[in-house]
Design an enzyme around this catalytic site. Structure first.
Site, short mmCIF file in Angstrom:
data_model
loop_
_atom_site.label_atom_id
_atom_site.label_comp_id
_atom_site.label_asym_id
_atom_site.label_seq_id
_atom_site.Cartn_x
_atom_site.Cartn_y
_atom_site.Cartn_z
CG ASP A 46 -1.98 0.99 0.92
OD1 ASP A 46 -3.16 0.52 0.95
OD2 ASP A 46 -1.72 2.12 1.02
CB ILE A 47 0.83 4.46 -1.98
CG1 ILE A 47 1.74 5.24 -2.48
CG2 ILE A 47 -0.53 5.11 -1.57
CD1 ILE A 47 1.33 5.94 -3.77
CG ASN B 220 -12.50 -0.85 3.39
OD1 ASN B 220 -13.09 -1.08 4.56
ND2 ASN B 220 -11.46 -0.49 3.42
CD GLU C 237 -9.83 6.32 0.17
OE1 GLU C 237 -8.74 6.33 -0.10
OE2 GLU C 237 -10.26 7.33 1.27
CB VAL C 238 -9.07 1.72 -5.03
CG1 VAL C 238 -8.66 1.35 -6.50
CG2 VAL C 238 -8.03 2.73 -4.67
CG HIS D 225 -8.41 -3.12 -2.64
ND1 HIS D 225 -9.56 -2.44 -3.49
CD2 HIS D 225 -8.58 -2.77 -1.46
CE1 HIS D 225 -9.73 -1.57 -2.72
NE2 HIS D 225 -9.16 -1.45 -1.47
CG HIS E 159 -6.65 -3.03 2.77
ND1 HIS E 159 -6.00 -1.81 2.83
CD2 HIS E 159 -7.92 -2.80 2.35
CE1 HIS E 159 -6.76 -0.72 2.07
NE2 HIS E 159 -7.84 -1.45 1.84
P1 5GP Z 1 -9.65 1.28 -0.01
O1 5GP Z 1 -10.37 2.28 0.93
O2 5GP Z 1 -10.39 1.24 -1.42
O3 5GP Z 1 -10.20 -0.15 0.87
O4 5GP Z 1 -8.16 1.25 0.08
C1 5GP Z 1 -7.44 1.76 -0.92
C2 5GP Z 1 -6.13 1.66 -0.78
O5 5GP Z 1 -5.35 1.98 -1.88
C3 5GP Z 1 -5.75 2.89 0.34
O6 5GP Z 1 -5.15 2.26 1.63
C4 5GP Z 1 -4.54 3.36 -0.35
O7 5GP Z 1 -3.56 3.92 0.43
C5 5GP Z 1 -4.29 2.75 -1.66
N1 5GP Z 1 -3.70 3.20 -2.76
C6 5GP Z 1 -4.28 4.32 -3.46
N2 5GP Z 1 -3.67 4.72 -4.28
C7 5GP Z 1 -2.50 3.81 -4.49
C8 5GP Z 1 -1.31 3.74 -5.40
O8 5GP Z 1 -1.24 4.42 -6.42
N3 5GP Z 1 -0.80 2.85 -4.95
C9 5GP Z 1 -0.55 1.98 -4.17
N4 5GP Z 1 0.46 0.86 -3.93
N5 5GP Z 1 -1.76 1.93 -3.37
C10 5GP Z 1 -2.60 3.17 -3.38
#
Ligand code: 5GP
Length: 125
Positions: free
Chosen positions: A39-40, A97, A105-106, A110, A112
Site C-alpha cells: 500500500d502506498i 472494504n 476508495e478504489v 482488493h 488489505h
Molecule cells: P480502500 O479504501 O479502497 O479499501 O483502500 C484503497 C487503498 O489503496 C488505500 O489504503 C490507499 O492507500 C491505497 N492506494 C491508493 N492509491 C494507490 C497507489 O497508487 N498505489 C498503491 N500502492 N496504493 C494505493
C-alpha cells in the site's frame, strides 16, 4: 472519496492502471490471476493490497461473478502472502472494504493484509 461497490467497472481506476503497468507498484506477489503490492500509505509494518487481475469492483462483485478458479486462486494467494511475511504465528488482519459505508476508495476489489504489530480494536469507535 468513497465509491460504490457495485455497478459498472471503471477501467481507469488506479489499480487497473497498476495492472496494465501504467503506474508503478512495489510488487510482492504475482501469478496469472492475482497481483499483490505494498500500500502506498501503509497503516502497519506490513500493509499489502491483494487484487484479482479480473475486472471486479468489490467483494460483492467478485463473489458473484468470478469463477471458482479465480476465487480459489485469490484466497490461496492471500494465505501464501501472509506466510511469505511470517505472519501466521503473530497473526494478521484482512480488510475488504465494500462501497460507501466501508469507505472503499478504489473501485477494484482488493483485500488489505495488515500485520507486523498488534493491530488494536477491529473498528474505530
Ligand atoms: P480502500 O479504501 O479502497 O479499501 O483502500 C484503497 C487503498 O489503496 C488505500 O489504503 C490507499 O492507500 C491505497 N492506494 C491508493 N492509491 C494507490 C497507489 O497508487 N498505489 C498503491 N500502492 N496504493 C494505493
Amino acid at each position: 472519496m468513497a465509491v460504490s461497490g457495485i455497478g459498472k467497472y471503471d477501467p481507469d481506476n488506479i489499480f487497473a492502471k497498476i495492472l496494465r503497468g501504467e503506474i508503478p507498484c512495489k510488487k510482492v506477489f504475482e501469478n496469472d490471476m492475482v497481483l499483490a503490492f505494498h500500500d502506498i500509505a501503509p497503516k502497519a509494518p506490513v500493509h499489502v493490497l491483494v487484487i484479482p487481475k479480473g475486472p471486479y469492483i468489490s467483494f460483492a462483485d467478485f463473489s458473484q461473478r468470478a469463477s471458482d478458479k479465480e476465487i480459489v486462486a485469490f484466497n490461496r494467494a492471500v494465505g501464501d502472502i501472509a506466510r511469505k511475511f511470517d505472519l501466521d504465528a503473530p497473526g494478521y488482519r484482512l480488510i475488504g472494504n465494500v462501497g460507501e459505508n466501508a469507505g472503499q476508495e478504489v473501485p477494484h476489489f482488493h483485500v488489505h493484509l495488515l500485520g507486523g504489530r498488534p493491530l488494536g480494536p477491529m473498528l474505530a469507535e
